[in-house]
Design a protein around this motif. Structure first.
Motif, PDB file in Angstrom:
ATOM      1  N   VAL A   1      43.536  40.361  54.097  1.00 55.43           N
ATOM      2  CA  VAL A   1      43.411  40.633  55.443  1.00 55.43           C
ATOM      3  C   VAL A   1      42.335  41.677  55.650  1.00 55.43           C
ATOM      4  N   VAL A   2      41.416  41.438  56.521  1.00 56.27           N
ATOM      5  CA  VAL A   2      40.323  42.300  57.043  1.00 56.27           C
ATOM      6  C   VAL A   2      40.289  42.255  58.264  1.00 56.27           C
ATOM      7  N   HIS A   3      40.269  43.743  58.627  1.00 53.42           N
ATOM      8  CA  HIS A   3      40.075  44.224  59.980  1.00 53.42           C
ATOM      9  C   HIS A   3      38.629  44.954  59.967  1.00 53.42           C
ATOM     10  N   ALA A   4      37.801  44.154  60.836  1.00 52.31           N
ATOM     11  CA  ALA A   4      36.386  44.677  61.027  1.00 52.31           C
ATOM     12  C   ALA A   4      36.254  45.683  62.185  1.00 52.31           C
ATOM     13  N   GLY A   5      35.165  46.386  62.044  1.00 55.48           N
ATOM     14  CA  GLY A   5      34.750  47.412  63.068  1.00 55.48           C
ATOM     15  C   GLY A   5      35.573  48.329  63.684  1.00 55.48           C
ATOM     16  N   LEU A   6      36.648  48.897  62.693  1.00 51.74           N
ATOM     17  CA  LEU A   6      37.528  50.024  63.044  1.00 51.74           C
ATOM     18  C   LEU A   6      36.815  51.209  63.206  1.00 51.74           C
ATOM     19  N   THR A   7      37.141  52.120  64.210  1.00 50.36           N
ATOM     20  CA  THR A   7      36.524  53.502  64.267  1.00 50.36           C
ATOM     21  C   THR A   7      37.474  54.319  63.164  1.00 50.36           C
ATOM     22  N   VAL A   8      36.499  55.103  62.285  1.00 54.62           N
ATOM     23  CA  VAL A   8      37.169  56.012  61.282  1.00 54.62           C
ATOM     24  C   VAL A   8      36.396  57.289  61.336  1.00 54.62           C
ATOM     25  N   PRO A   9      37.431  58.403  61.378  1.00 47.23           N
ATOM     26  CA  PRO A   9      37.263  59.815  61.331  1.00 47.23           C
ATOM     27  C   PRO A   9      36.270  60.310  60.291  1.00 47.23           C
ATOM     28  N   ALA A  10      35.548  60.965  60.325  1.00 46.04           N
ATOM     29  CA  ALA A  10      34.860  61.550  59.149  1.00 46.04           C
ATOM     30  C   ALA A  10      34.196  62.966  59.736  1.00 46.04           C
ATOM     31  N   PRO A  11      34.003  64.007  58.769  1.00 46.01           N
ATOM     32  CA  PRO A  11      33.501  65.210  59.036  1.00 46.01           C
ATOM     33  C   PRO A  11      32.102  65.288  59.432  1.00 46.01           C
TER      34      PRO A  11
ATOM     35  N   ALA B   1      33.784  51.093  60.419  1.00 45.42           N
ATOM     36  CA  ALA B   1      34.176  50.589  59.080  1.00 45.42           C
ATOM     37  C   ALA B   1      35.028  49.435  59.038  1.00 45.42           C
ATOM     38  N   ASP B   2      34.746  48.700  58.046  1.00 46.34           N
ATOM     39  CA  ASP B   2      36.077  47.605  57.926  1.00 46.34           C
ATOM     40  C   ASP B   2      36.940  48.007  56.875  1.00 46.34           C
ATOM     41  N   ASP B   3      38.286  47.476  57.211  1.00 46.47           N
ATOM     42  CA  ASP B   3      39.560  47.759  56.503  1.00 46.47           C
ATOM     43  C   ASP B   3      39.785  46.561  55.950  1.00 46.47           C
ATOM     44  N   HIS B   4      40.309  46.473  54.688  1.00 48.95           N
ATOM     45  CA  HIS B   4      40.966  45.275  53.954  1.00 48.95           C
ATOM     46  C   HIS B   4      41.934  45.782  53.009  1.00 48.95           C
ATOM     47  N   TYR B   5      42.734  44.722  52.676  1.00 54.60           N
ATOM     48  CA  TYR B   5      43.739  44.905  51.861  1.00 54.60           C
ATOM     49  C   TYR B   5      44.373  43.533  51.471  1.00 54.60           C
ATOM     50  N   TRP B   6      45.230  43.381  50.344  1.00 53.11           N
ATOM     51  CA  TRP B   6      45.698  42.079  49.915  1.00 53.11           C
ATOM     52  C   TRP B   6      47.279  42.166  50.530  1.00 53.11           C
ATOM     53  N   GLU B   7      47.744  41.354  51.054  1.00 48.83           N
ATOM     54  CA  GLU B   7      49.082  41.472  51.460  1.00 48.83           C
ATOM     55  C   GLU B   7      50.067  40.160  50.950  1.00 48.83           C
ATOM     56  N   CYS B   8      51.097  40.680  50.428  1.00 48.11           N
ATOM     57  CA  CYS B   8      52.224  39.656  50.014  1.00 48.11           C
ATOM     58  C   CYS B   8      53.552  40.327  50.264  1.00 48.11           C
TER      59      CYS B   8
ATOM     60  N   LYS C   1      43.290  53.381  66.826  1.00 47.78           N
ATOM     61  CA  LYS C   1      44.321  52.507  66.764  1.00 47.78           C
ATOM     62  C   LYS C   1      44.751  51.944  65.444  1.00 47.78           C
ATOM     63  N   SER C   2      45.885  51.776  65.041  1.00 51.33           N
ATOM     64  CA  SER C   2      46.219  51.066  63.839  1.00 51.33           C
ATOM     65  C   SER C   2      45.745  49.735  63.880  1.00 51.33           C
ATOM     66  N   PRO C   3      45.131  49.005  62.848  1.00 57.00           N
ATOM     67  CA  PRO C   3      44.530  47.725  62.823  1.00 57.00           C
ATOM     68  C   PRO C   3      45.719  46.837  63.103  1.00 57.00           C
ATOM     69  N   SER C   4      46.924  47.048  62.708  1.00 58.40           N
ATOM     70  CA  SER C   4      48.087  45.923  62.816  1.00 58.40           C
ATOM     71  C   SER C   4      49.241  46.523  63.070  1.00 58.40           C
ATOM     72  N   SER C   5      49.932  46.174  63.853  1.00 66.25           N
ATOM     73  CA  SER C   5      51.502  46.606  64.051  1.00 66.25           C
ATOM     74  C   SER C   5      52.467  46.332  62.728  1.00 66.25           C
ATOM     75  N   SER C   6      52.014  45.632  61.864  1.00 65.90           N
ATOM     76  CA  SER C   6      52.757  45.427  60.626  1.00 65.90           C
ATOM     77  C   SER C   6      52.289  46.532  59.920  1.00 65.90           C
ATOM     78  N   VAL C   7      51.327  47.413  59.864  1.00 71.68           N
ATOM     79  CA  VAL C   7      50.938  48.467  58.912  1.00 71.68           C
ATOM     80  C   VAL C   7      52.310  49.523  58.719  1.00 71.68           C
ATOM     81  N   ALA C   8      53.128  49.899  59.998  1.00 70.21           N
ATOM     82  CA  ALA C   8      54.129  50.637  59.909  1.00 70.21           C
ATOM     83  C   ALA C   8      55.321  50.102  59.218  1.00 70.21           C
ATOM     84  N   THR C   9      55.349  48.847  59.122  1.00 67.98           N
ATOM     85  CA  THR C   9      56.807  48.429  58.313  1.00 67.98           C
ATOM     86  C   THR C   9      56.384  47.837  56.928  1.00 67.98           C
ATOM     87  N   ALA C  10      55.147  48.045  56.674  1.00 67.87           N
ATOM     88  CA  ALA C  10      54.691  47.355  55.218  1.00 67.87           C
ATOM     89  C   ALA C  10      54.767  48.626  54.028  1.00 67.87           C
TER      90      ALA C  10
END
Length: 179
Positions: A112-122, A135-142, A7-16
């Motif tokens: 913004v940090v989203h911890a413990g996301l399921t990330v695909p890998a080969p 894995a953890d995802d992180h980004y700067w939001e403004c 799942k997307s870590p945040s519903s705001s990802v699509a509109t950012a």
């Protein structure tokens, strides 16, 4: 193979507006072979080491200079992430601070940090079948508040494969918004 949905870590990802800052780590360490090892006193870098990709137009790749034009195609919120160009993943980049001089144009950035996301890998044994890891995802939001140009300073560290800081750097950039 993972059986859980990713799942997307945040519903705001699509509109950012997603912006990827690509750091040329090898060239940076060649130019600055003894960078600061103090986060509070990073080595200031010149242009030519950070490239930006973002927006809906694949041809809008920023030239690596001290100006960054960000297209506002998905609203006025920006998610800024960093990665390195590195042949063998010798170094990774972590942006640890982002300062904005004019908070009338651009809101104060927040991490913004989203911890413990399921990330695909080969799967190394069977590369055509996906495996997963956490894995953890992180980004700067403004957010853009008004049209204009804002001076920003981005502070980042390069870390080696053992997750040890090999240098702290800062990059001054003027951010301009386009429609």
């Amino acid at each position: 193979m993972t059986s859980e949905p990713i799942k997307s870590p945040s519903s705001s990802v699509a509109t950012a507006n997603n912006v990827l800052l690509i750091v040329d780590a090898e060239s940076l360490l060649t130019k600055y072979p003894t960078p600061s090892l103090e986060a509070q006193d990073p080595t200031t870098i010149s242009e030519g080491f950070i490239f930006a990709v973002g927006g809906k137009d694949a041809n809008q790749i920023a030239i690596s200079d001290s100006y960054l034009t960000l297209p506002t195609c998905n609203g006025k919120t920006f998610h800024i992430r960093g990665r390195t160009v590195s042949l063998l993943a010798e170094n990774s980049v972590v942006f640890y601070d982002m300062a904005v001089s004019d908070t009338q144009v651009l809101s104060a950035p927040k991490l913004v940090v989203h911890a413990g996301l399921t990330v695909p890998a080969p799967d190394p044994i069977n590369p055509t079948q996906p495996a997963s890891h956490l894995a953890d995802d992180h980004y700067w939001e403004c957010a853009q508040l008004t049209p204009g140009v804002a001076a920003c300073e981005l502070s980042f560290m390069l870390v080696n494969q053992q997750c040890e800081a090999v240098g702290y750097f800062s990059w001054a950039v003027e951010v301009k918004f386009s429609a």
